[in-house]
Design a protein around this motif. Structure first.
Motif, PDB file in Angstrom:
ATOM      1  N   SER A   1      10.804   7.367   5.197  1.00  0.00           N
ATOM      2  CA  SER A   1      10.362   6.510   4.091  1.00  0.00           C
ATOM      3  C   SER A   1       8.964   6.949   3.683  1.00  0.00           C
ATOM      4  O   SER A   1       8.371   7.828   4.311  1.00  0.00           O
ATOM      5  CB  SER A   1      10.284   5.046   4.530  1.00  0.00           C
ATOM      6  OG  SER A   1       9.165   4.863   5.380  1.00  0.00           O
ATOM      7  N   SER A   2       8.450   6.272   2.679  1.00  0.00           N
ATOM      8  CA  SER A   2       7.051   6.471   2.302  1.00  0.00           C
ATOM      9  C   SER A   2       6.130   5.966   3.403  1.00  0.00           C
ATOM     10  O   SER A   2       6.551   5.231   4.302  1.00  0.00           O
ATOM     11  CB  SER A   2       6.733   5.679   1.029  1.00  0.00           C
ATOM     12  OG  SER A   2       7.477   6.156  -0.048  1.00  0.00           O
TER      13      SER A   2
ATOM     14  N   ASP B   1       0.818  -1.223   0.000  1.00  0.00           N
ATOM     15  CA  ASP B   1       0.000   0.000   0.000  1.00  0.00           C
ATOM     16  C   ASP B   1       0.851   1.272   0.000  1.00  0.00           C
ATOM     17  O   ASP B   1       0.327   2.364   0.143  1.00  0.00           O
ATOM     18  CB  ASP B   1      -0.970   0.008   1.195  1.00  0.00           C
ATOM     19  CG  ASP B   1      -0.260  -0.123   2.531  1.00  0.00           C
ATOM     20  OD1 ASP B   1       0.956  -0.443   2.543  1.00  0.00           O
ATOM     21  OD2 ASP B   1      -0.925   0.088   3.570  1.00  0.00           O
ATOM     22  N   TRP B   2       2.149   1.146  -0.153  1.00  0.00           N
ATOM     23  CA  TRP B   2       2.992   2.333  -0.303  1.00  0.00           C
ATOM     24  C   TRP B   2       3.045   2.699  -1.787  1.00  0.00           C
ATOM     25  O   TRP B   2       2.837   1.850  -2.656  1.00  0.00           O
ATOM     26  CB  TRP B   2       4.414   2.062   0.205  1.00  0.00           C
ATOM     27  CG  TRP B   2       4.535   1.872   1.683  1.00  0.00           C
ATOM     28  CD1 TRP B   2       3.528   1.605   2.581  1.00  0.00           C
ATOM     29  CD2 TRP B   2       5.757   1.905   2.439  1.00  0.00           C
ATOM     30  NE1 TRP B   2       4.048   1.485   3.850  1.00  0.00           N
ATOM     31  CE2 TRP B   2       5.407   1.662   3.798  1.00  0.00           C
ATOM     32  CE3 TRP B   2       7.096   2.124   2.123  1.00  0.00           C
ATOM     33  CZ2 TRP B   2       6.367   1.637   4.818  1.00  0.00           C
ATOM     34  CZ3 TRP B   2       8.045   2.087   3.130  1.00  0.00           C
ATOM     35  CH2 TRP B   2       7.685   1.851   4.463  1.00  0.00           C
TER      36      TRP B   2
ATOM     37  N   LYS C   1       6.272  17.090  -9.132  1.00  0.00           N
ATOM     38  CA  LYS C   1       5.603  17.979  -8.178  1.00  0.00           C
ATOM     39  C   LYS C   1       5.317  17.254  -6.873  1.00  0.00           C
ATOM     40  O   LYS C   1       5.278  16.018  -6.817  1.00  0.00           O
ATOM     41  CB  LYS C   1       4.278  18.495  -8.769  1.00  0.00           C
ATOM     42  CG  LYS C   1       4.371  19.147 -10.128  1.00  0.00           C
ATOM     43  CD  LYS C   1       5.297  20.341 -10.198  1.00  0.00           C
ATOM     44  CE  LYS C   1       4.783  21.559  -9.476  1.00  0.00           C
ATOM     45  NZ  LYS C   1       5.685  22.729  -9.734  1.00  0.00           N
ATOM     46  N   GLY C   2       5.088  18.058  -5.854  1.00  0.00           N
ATOM     47  CA  GLY C   2       4.522  17.509  -4.621  1.00  0.00           C
ATOM     48  C   GLY C   2       5.498  17.174  -3.512  1.00  0.00           C
ATOM     49  O   GLY C   2       5.128  17.171  -2.354  1.00  0.00           O
ATOM     50  N   GLY C   3       6.734  16.857  -3.878  1.00  0.00           N
ATOM     51  CA  GLY C   3       7.720  16.567  -2.841  1.00  0.00           C
ATOM     52  C   GLY C   3       7.583  15.167  -2.255  1.00  0.00           C
ATOM     53  O   GLY C   3       6.545  14.514  -2.382  1.00  0.00           O
ATOM     54  N   SER C   4       8.645  14.726  -1.619  1.00  0.00           N
ATOM     55  CA  SER C   4       8.655  13.406  -0.989  1.00  0.00           C
ATOM     56  C   SER C   4       8.815  13.578   0.519  1.00  0.00           C
ATOM     57  O   SER C   4       8.915  14.699   1.020  1.00  0.00           O
ATOM     58  CB  SER C   4       9.812  12.572  -1.531  1.00  0.00           C
ATOM     59  OG  SER C   4      11.022  12.968  -0.888  1.00  0.00           O
ATOM     60  N   TRP C   5       8.916  12.462   1.218  1.00  0.00           N
ATOM     61  CA  TRP C   5       9.073  12.484   2.675  1.00  0.00           C
ATOM     62  C   TRP C   5      10.316  13.249   3.118  1.00  0.00           C
ATOM     63  O   TRP C   5      10.382  13.769   4.213  1.00  0.00           O
ATOM     64  CB  TRP C   5       9.101  11.051   3.216  1.00  0.00           C
ATOM     65  CG  TRP C   5      10.132  10.158   2.539  1.00  0.00           C
ATOM     66  CD1 TRP C   5       9.924   9.398   1.421  1.00  0.00           C
ATOM     67  CD2 TRP C   5      11.503   9.968   2.916  1.00  0.00           C
ATOM     68  NE1 TRP C   5      11.089   8.729   1.085  1.00  0.00           N
ATOM     69  CE2 TRP C   5      12.067   9.059   1.984  1.00  0.00           C
ATOM     70  CE3 TRP C   5      12.308  10.459   3.943  1.00  0.00           C
ATOM     71  CZ2 TRP C   5      13.400   8.641   2.050  1.00  0.00           C
ATOM     72  CZ3 TRP C   5      13.634  10.047   4.003  1.00  0.00           C
ATOM     73  CH2 TRP C   5      14.163   9.147   3.060  1.00  0.00           C
TER      74      TRP C   5
END
Ligand SMILES: [Fe+2]
Length: 704
Positions: free
Chosen positions: A360-361, A298-299, A415-419
């Protein structure tokens, strides 16, 4: 999970100068501390010197690089006057361009010891700390302030915090160790069923202005407004579970799902599944930064643009719906519809971003944002949009190659960026673009849209040397006081027309088209024709988009970036009167006739058979019409076979000039009414080398 938040990019305005100084100092140290802590996940010395991937430097480079960046930019800003360690700085400055960083210099490096690099980092840290404590500060800090350059160094380090974390994730597992400050999330479960949500049409406003009090990279400034048609978007980012469908359907092996560039990439690397997926017997595992775990279905899946695009094409083929990636504009529409706002300064973000949660995600259904999840955060989201400059774009003088070299149609926006996207990276206005085959902590959300993605045309910089030189020749600066040549000719021609009718003009051999536009100030209709479609492309682009961008060679490989607009030249109001065609002046189509003026500038000595033009040109001019010929008479056999030269040779033992030849060829139908006169022009080759040429101008009237 109470923990101290990683500081946000400072507001560069306010009343309290000393408090701001302290805030920036804390921001600086927190950034360097976190960056150095990232390297604690490397198991041993060898991990610093082994390349995680062949196209990139080993991590020892990145440890030194962010400090050298400070030195280089502080030198440019005049905050320091000497290098701190010339030997290390020559090693650590190479390959600095995040955006096109796979153009790696393959020079062999004798990398310094880790301890030496740490000492170097400390030295730079002390210098920057002292500058922050001591140099005069006035608020707000603007783009021209030396303080801007200090913040640039900090934000640059934050970019590398993220990109180095990707490199560590790409390192062999034996080189990394888990670390309490870099613990991944643990929760995982069944992935939710994705669904499409309707988004109504709407207007988006992108770009920001230089009075915005938070640091930005050059590509964020200016403005872009777009009407976004209605579309549907996935509620969730595509999860590992959802992507598995594509893998199991042999999506990687099915050529037809892949775009041409993606197909070449997939064949080259023989990709069969996402790069961070690890197959273990019949099971899948996932490689994180410092460990491998059972696949968290689910990641969000992490892929490059090509894989994301192939997935969409597969989905489209399966469903008959127009699945694709969103454009940058559509992402902003999602942001607006979800009514999102910036990462809060004093509390954890309601999104997996800015290291506010884990290293992490998280599952794709953990951070609701409006009706959606993860519009911001978790992983970056690939878009269909190659990065382009907004209207009003301007390079920052202390980092002139941050984004301009990426305006090449080959770097797509995420777009949006990560952790781990922090500081500038986490802002709504952030614009980061990477080559389409690159891996970041990046995945995607799909959309279903009937509208094809609108890709900004004409955003690229012309880098072909000849075309750039002509763009400058026609639309650029004047040099040595020599007036713009095509403009001067247009003025001479118009003056010679007196009160003759001025309906239609032909600019034959129009090249980049400046005279075509200039004539349109006076004529109802102007045709520009050139043999080279690439040259008229510049005129067409100006007429269509009002803007031309090109690079000019300064010296060697160094270039500067130029932009010219029709409105800046006062020509915006006449663009509807011009039309450009590709054509051969020696063999023009019959429809090009009925002109009141024909301008033939620097043309006749480039034709393969000028007599074909000169002996028939009267058929294209109205009676009483005017012909202006300008030429330096540079006869060259590479353009014109010797027997076709109009003049410039001995005939019957006497010198026979081109003007003599013109009189012979034109005499039957034309009368010389002005000239010959000399009109000079300058073509800039480099900052210090110019061609200075004299063109001879004669003006003729059709009398028969
Ligand atoms: Fe860099």
């Amino acid at each position: 999970m109470p923990k101290q938040l990683f500081p946000r990019s400072p507001i560069l305005a306010g009343d309290n100068v000393e408090a701001k100084r302290e805030e920036i100092r804390e921001y600086f140290h927190a950034t360097l501390d976190r960056y150095e802590q990232l390297f604690e996940t490397l198991r041993d010395g060898e991990a610093y010197y082994k390349k995680p991937i062949s196209l990139r430097h080993p991590l020892i480079f990145y440890l030194g690089h962010t400090s050298t960046f400070f030195t280089n930019k502080l030198l440019l800003a005049g905050l320091i006057t000497e290098r701190i360690d010339p030997r290390l700085e020559s090693m650590f400055a190479v390959g600095v361009d995040e955006m096109s960083w796979d153009d790696l210099n393959t020079t062999h490096y004798d990398w310094p010891l880790i301890e030496e690099v740490r000492l170097y980092r400390t030295k730079i840290r002390d210098i920057v700390d002292r500058l922050i404590r001591e140099i005069p500060l006035t608020l707000p800090i603007g783009w021209d302030s030396p303080w801007w350059t200090i913040v640039m160094g900090i934000e640059h380090e934050r970019i590398h915090l993220e990109t180095s974390s990707v490199l560590i994730r790409q390192h062999a597992l034996e080189y990394v160790i888990p670390h309490p400050a870099w613990e991944p999330y643990r929760k995982t479960g069944q992935a939710p069923e994705n669904q499409l949500i309707d988004i109504s049409e709407g207007t988006v406003h992108l770009g920001k202005n230089k009075s915005d009090p938070v640091f930005g990279w050059d590509n964020e400034y200016g403005s872009h407004v777009a009407e976004v048609a209605a579309f549907q978007a996935g509620k969730y980012l595509v999860s590992n579970q959802e992507f598995l469908g594509f893998v199991q359907a042999n999506g990687y092996g099915a050529e037809n799902y892949w775009e041409e560039e993606g197909r070449a990439w997939r064949r080259h690397v023989r990709a069969e599944h996402p790069v961070f997926w690890v197959r273990q017997g019949s099971q899948w595992r996932l490689r994180l930064m410092t460990k491998e775990i059972s696949m968290p279905w689910d990641w969000p899946v992490e892929v490059n643009y090509h894989e994301a695009k192939a997935f969409c094409n597969w989905k489209a083929a399966e469903s008959g719906l127009s699945y694709r990636l969103p454009t940058e504009d559509e992402w902003y529409r999602l942001y607006d519809v979800a009514a999102l706002s910036e990462v809060p300064r004093a509390e954890p973000a309601p999104a997996n971003i800015h290291l506010d949660h884990c290293a992490s995600s998280h599952p794709v259904n953990e951070f609701p944002q409006g009706e959606f999840y993860d519009i911001v955060g978790n992983v970056w989201q690939w878009t269909e949009t190659p990065i382009y400059p907004f209207e009003g774009f301007d390079v920052h003088p202390h980092y002139d190659d941050f984004s301009a070299p990426t305006f090449d149609g080959r770097h797509n926006l995420m777009k949006g960026g990560s952790w781990i996207s922090c500081g500038n990276e986490s802002l709504k206005s952030a614009r980061y673009a990477f080559r389409r085959h690159f891996f970041q902590h990046a995945g995607f959300r799909y959309v279903v849209a009937n509208a094809a993605p609108s890709i900004q045309q004409g955003s690229q910089y012309e880098t072909d040397k000849l075309l750039s030189e002509y763009a400058e020749f026609h639309y650029g600066d004047t040099y040595f006081g020599v007036p713009n040549f095509p403009k001067t000719l247009a003025e001479l021609a118009v003056a010679a027309m007196g009160d003759k009718p001025q309906h239609k003009a032909l600019d034959l051999g129009c090249a980049s088209g400046r005279a075509t536009f200039e004539l349109a100030r006076h004529f109802d209709e102007v045709t520009g024709i050139d043999f080279s479609a690439r040259f008229i492309g510049q005129g067409v682009q100006l007429a269509d988009q009002g803007r031309l961008r090109y690079t000019l060679t300064d010296e060697g490989e160094l270039v500067s970036y130029k932009e010219r607009t029709l409105s800046g030249l006062g020509l915006d109001s006449v663009k509807h009167k011009v039309a450009f065609f590709q054509g051969d002046a020696c063999n023009l189509k019959p429809l090009f006739a009925g002109y009141d003026l024909i301008l033939a500038a620097n043309l006749i000595d480039r034709l393969y058979d000028p007599s074909k033009l000169l002996t028939t040109i009267q058929t294209r001019l109205n009676p009483g019409g005017v012909l202006l010929i300008a030429s330096p008479y540079t006869w060259l056999e590479e353009h014109t076979k010797r027997e076709a030269w109009v003049g410039g040779f001995k005939r019957d033992g006497e010198s026979f000039g081109t003007l003599d030849g013109l009189k012979e060829m034109l005499g039957k139908y034309f009368r010389l009414i002005q000239g010959p006169r000399e009109v000079p022009f300058i073509i800039r080759e480099t900052r210090r080398k110019f061609q200075h040429t004299i063109s001879e101008v004669t003006i003729w009237e059709r009398v028969a």
